[in-house]
Write a protein that holds these residues in place. Structure first.
Motif, PDB file in Angstrom:
ATOM      1  N   ASP A   1       0.905  -1.121  -0.033  1.00  0.00           N
ATOM      2  CA  ASP A   1       0.034  -0.058   0.106  1.00  0.00           C
ATOM      3  C   ASP A   1       0.757   1.245  -0.043  1.00  0.00           C
ATOM      4  O   ASP A   1       1.933   1.387   0.423  1.00  0.00           O
ATOM      5  N   ILE A   2       0.391   2.289  -0.634  1.00  0.00           N
ATOM      6  CA  ILE A   2       1.025   3.561  -0.783  1.00  0.00           C
ATOM      7  C   ILE A   2       0.752   4.554   0.125  1.00  0.00           C
ATOM      8  O   ILE A   2      -0.567   4.806   0.630  1.00  0.00           O
ATOM      9  N   GLY A   3       1.578   5.324   0.821  1.00  0.00           N
ATOM     10  CA  GLY A   3       1.666   6.151   2.026  1.00  0.00           C
ATOM     11  C   GLY A   3       0.939   7.579   1.467  1.00  0.00           C
ATOM     12  O   GLY A   3       1.084   7.686   0.080  1.00  0.00           O
ATOM     13  N   THR A   4       0.424   8.209   2.293  1.00  0.00           N
ATOM     14  CA  THR A   4      -0.238   9.480   1.926  1.00  0.00           C
ATOM     15  C   THR A   4       0.791  10.551   0.975  1.00  0.00           C
ATOM     16  O   THR A   4       0.327  10.988  -0.036  1.00  0.00           O
ATOM     17  N   PHE A   5       1.739  10.581   1.377  1.00  0.00           N
ATOM     18  CA  PHE A   5       2.595  11.671   0.935  1.00  0.00           C
ATOM     19  C   PHE A   5       3.487  11.186  -0.320  1.00  0.00           C
ATOM     20  O   PHE A   5       4.142  12.104  -0.720  1.00  0.00           O
ATOM     21  N   ALA A   6       3.334  10.049  -0.666  1.00  0.00           N
ATOM     22  CA  ALA A   6       3.696   9.462  -1.898  1.00  0.00           C
ATOM     23  C   ALA A   6       2.328   9.476  -2.913  1.00  0.00           C
ATOM     24  O   ALA A   6       2.567   9.766  -4.136  1.00  0.00           O
ATOM     25  N   LEU A   7       1.091   9.409  -2.168  1.00  0.00           N
ATOM     26  CA  LEU A   7      -0.060   9.087  -3.204  1.00  0.00           C
ATOM     27  C   LEU A   7      -0.453  10.481  -3.523  1.00  0.00           C
ATOM     28  O   LEU A   7      -0.857  10.494  -4.708  1.00  0.00           O
ATOM     29  N   VAL A   8      -0.479  11.632  -2.725  1.00  0.00           N
ATOM     30  CA  VAL A   8      -1.109  12.636  -2.983  1.00  0.00           C
ATOM     31  C   VAL A   8      -0.570  13.396  -4.150  1.00  0.00           C
ATOM     32  O   VAL A   8      -1.352  13.925  -5.222  1.00  0.00           O
ATOM     33  N   PRO A   9       0.704  13.642  -4.419  1.00  0.00           N
ATOM     34  CA  PRO A   9       1.281  14.357  -5.554  1.00  0.00           C
ATOM     35  C   PRO A   9       0.769  13.509  -6.781  1.00  0.00           C
ATOM     36  O   PRO A   9       0.664  14.041  -7.938  1.00  0.00           O
ATOM     37  N   GLN A  10       0.819  12.212  -6.864  1.00  0.00           N
ATOM     38  CA  GLN A  10       0.504  11.200  -7.744  1.00  0.00           C
ATOM     39  C   GLN A  10      -0.830  11.457  -8.320  1.00  0.00           C
ATOM     40  O   GLN A  10      -1.083  11.650  -9.437  1.00  0.00           O
ATOM     41  N   VAL A  11      -1.642  11.656  -7.273  1.00  0.00           N
ATOM     42  CA  VAL A  11      -3.200  11.488  -7.940  1.00  0.00           C
ATOM     43  C   VAL A  11      -3.361  13.155  -8.197  1.00  0.00           C
ATOM     44  O   VAL A  11      -4.157  13.302  -9.206  1.00  0.00           O
ATOM     45  N   ALA A  12      -2.791  14.103  -7.410  1.00  0.00           N
ATOM     46  CA  ALA A  12      -2.883  15.375  -8.066  1.00  0.00           C
ATOM     47  C   ALA A  12      -2.600  15.462  -9.435  1.00  0.00           C
ATOM     48  O   ALA A  12      -3.070  16.307 -10.253  1.00  0.00           O
ATOM     49  N   ASP A  13      -1.396  14.735  -9.853  1.00  0.00           N
ATOM     50  CA  ASP A  13      -1.047  14.922 -11.138  1.00  0.00           C
ATOM     51  C   ASP A  13      -1.803  14.117 -12.236  1.00  0.00           C
ATOM     52  O   ASP A  13      -1.855  14.552 -13.481  1.00  0.00           O
ATOM     53  N   ALA A  14      -2.894  13.439 -11.793  1.00  0.00           N
ATOM     54  CA  ALA A  14      -3.333  12.224 -12.466  1.00  0.00           C
ATOM     55  C   ALA A  14      -4.831  12.977 -12.882  1.00  0.00           C
ATOM     56  O   ALA A  14      -5.454  12.340 -13.798  1.00  0.00           O
ATOM     57  N   VAL A  15      -5.403  13.508 -11.919  1.00  0.00           N
ATOM     58  CA  VAL A  15      -6.973  13.781 -12.047  1.00  0.00           C
ATOM     59  C   VAL A  15      -6.830  15.519 -12.158  1.00  0.00           C
ATOM     60  O   VAL A  15      -6.083  16.129 -11.824  1.00  0.00           O
ATOM     61  N   SER A  16      -8.074  15.942 -12.802  1.00  0.00           N
ATOM     62  CA  SER A  16      -8.246  17.456 -12.698  1.00  0.00           C
ATOM     63  C   SER A  16      -9.548  17.965 -11.973  1.00  0.00           C
ATOM     64  O   SER A  16      -9.784  19.014 -11.769  1.00  0.00           O
ATOM     65  N   ILE A  17      -9.958  17.004 -10.978  1.00  0.00           N
ATOM     66  CA  ILE A  17     -10.887  17.288 -10.117  1.00  0.00           C
ATOM     67  C   ILE A  17      -9.972  17.715  -8.574  1.00  0.00           C
ATOM     68  O   ILE A  17      -8.821  17.122  -8.463  1.00  0.00           O
ATOM     69  N   PRO A  18     -10.641  18.313  -7.554  1.00  0.00           N
ATOM     70  CA  PRO A  18      -9.949  18.542  -6.446  1.00  0.00           C
ATOM     71  C   PRO A  18      -9.428  17.212  -5.620  1.00  0.00           C
ATOM     72  O   PRO A  18     -10.314  16.248  -5.716  1.00  0.00           O
ATOM     73  N   VAL A  19      -8.458  17.300  -4.958  1.00  0.00           N
ATOM     74  CA  VAL A  19      -7.941  16.198  -4.243  1.00  0.00           C
ATOM     75  C   VAL A  19      -7.772  16.473  -2.742  1.00  0.00           C
ATOM     76  O   VAL A  19      -7.227  17.692  -2.296  1.00  0.00           O
ATOM     77  N   VAL A  20      -8.310  15.603  -1.826  1.00  0.00           N
ATOM     78  CA  VAL A  20      -8.120  15.830  -0.487  1.00  0.00           C
ATOM     79  C   VAL A  20      -7.150  14.721   0.394  1.00  0.00           C
ATOM     80  O   VAL A  20      -7.346  13.588  -0.422  1.00  0.00           O
ATOM     81  N   ALA A  21      -6.390  15.165   0.856  1.00  0.00           N
ATOM     82  CA  ALA A  21      -5.305  14.334   1.553  1.00  0.00           C
ATOM     83  C   ALA A  21      -5.832  13.671   2.761  1.00  0.00           C
ATOM     84  O   ALA A  21      -6.448  14.277   3.340  1.00  0.00           O
TER      85      ALA A  21
END
Length: 364
Positions: free
Chosen positions: A193-213
């Motif tokens: 499983d992926i940790g929050t602070f590795a996951l957040v920037p990758q998700v932010a780069d991958a989607v155009s909708i707002p991201v909540v950590a």
């Protein structure tokens, strides 16, 4: 903040165990988004909780539901699990009568959507994916933004493609159930499983909708870090569990008070799905990941009565004490005061003024 109509981009995690309308209302009053967890509720019970929220606040709040895939009963697996639980029942000298109540837990459906149409909340959030497409359309027609949890970039992309307005990037640090819903390689069962602070920037780069950590965030430093990595908001659960408004048992509260950074683990022994909890006896004995545990929610049938009886006597050995890896950072403050403190800490952290948030005090 614009989409959710809140003053601060802080969301109270919906917690069926530990959360309460009073906790959610306190966060709402402080300018955050309070959430109530109705994942384990019947439509009538959910309607009552939503009515309580509407009667007590004109501000926005969120209601959360599960979207788990229902599986057929596996009687053979349940018998094996029951046999593993029987020695504990004998030790407590209580009759072995597995509760079937948990088997009535259903994913979000038309009946629950009817409840929301009668009294719409400002926001609807989900765990384990999204409901059927027609239900998402019904919620959109109410004007409710829809958000759901993703534990991988692939899940985040799926949520955006299937109608989510906000994606919650849930790292493995988070307490409670993992929001995983897409099939994945078996390596995941071995700690991938992926940790929050590795996951957040990758998700932010991958989607155009707002991201909540979400996951491992309990003070202003964590909030500032999440925003630096591309988040538009944060969701905090464990950080609020020591608030007086949290409806938890005395044994749960004691466990939170003494918990340290290594006190939690991801386990499936309580419900049959992976979830992060403070380690107790049953986790040590049967888990943390047990191949014997039947699929969610069947594992709860043999655990509920035992957990209730033990808890009644002040013993938390069989109760899930959901908590994230930042549990040692949780503070025993009223929820409104904590929310304001989180805002102050985060702003000062943005400015590089805070080395230790315990030294921060609210401005006069």
């Amino acid at each position: 903040m614009d989409l959710l109509k809140v003053e601060h981009p802080i969301i109270l995690s919906p917690m069926p165990l530990g959360g309460s309308p009073s906790l959610a209302l306190a966060v709402c009053a402080a300018g955050g988004l309070g959430s109530i967890g109705c994942a384990l509720s019947t439509p009538d019970a959910a309607a009552r909780e939503i009515a309580t929220m509407h009667a007590s606040t004109d501000g926005p709040f969120a209601v959360n539901f599960f979207c788990h895939a229902q599986v057929a009963a596996d009687l053979a697996a349940e018998r094996v699990w029951n046999d593993a639980m029987r020695p504990y029942y004998r030790a407590w000298d209580i009759p072995f009568e597995p509760s079937k109540d948990w088997l009535t837990i259903t994913p979000f459906d038309d009946a629950m959507c009817d409840v929301l149409e009668r009294a719409p909340p400002a926001v609807v959030s989900f765990h384990f994916g999204l409901p059927a497409r027609h239900l998402v359309h019904r919620l959109k027609a109410l004007g409710c933004p829809v958000m759901s949890s993703a534990t991988t970039v692939e899940e985040a992309r799926w949520l955006e493609a299937n109608g989510a307005d906000i994606v919650i990037a849930q790292g493995v640090e988070a307490g409670g159930h993992r929001g995983t819903f897409l099939p994945r390689d078996p390596i995941w069962s071995a700690g991938g499983d992926i940790g929050t602070f590795a996951l957040v920037p990758q998700v932010a780069d991958a989607v155009s909708i707002p991201v909540v950590a979400a996951g491992g965030i309990a003070d202003g430093r964590g909030i500032a870090a999440a925003f630096a990595l591309g988040a538009d908001g944060v969701q905090i659960g464990t950080g609020y569990l020591r608030c007086p408004e949290a409806e938890i048992s005395s044994s749960y509260r004691r466990a939170l008070e003494v918990a340290e950074s290594g006190s939690t683990v991801v386990t499936n022994v309580f419900t049959g799905r992976a979830a992060r909890s403070i380690v107790n006896r049953v986790v040590r004995d049967l888990g943390p990941i047990s191949s014997l545990a039947p699929a969610f929610p069947s594992a709860m049938t043999a655990m509920r009565q035992l957990a209730f009886e033990a808890a009644r006597q002040g013993d938390g050995d069989f109760t899930p004490f959901w908590a994230g890896e930042a549990v040692a950072l949780a503070r025993p403050l009223p929820a409104g005061e904590l929310t304001a403190l989180l805002v102050t800490e985060a702003m000062r952290a943005f400015l590089g003024e805070v080395a230790n948030p315990t030294n921060v005090r609210l401005p006069d």
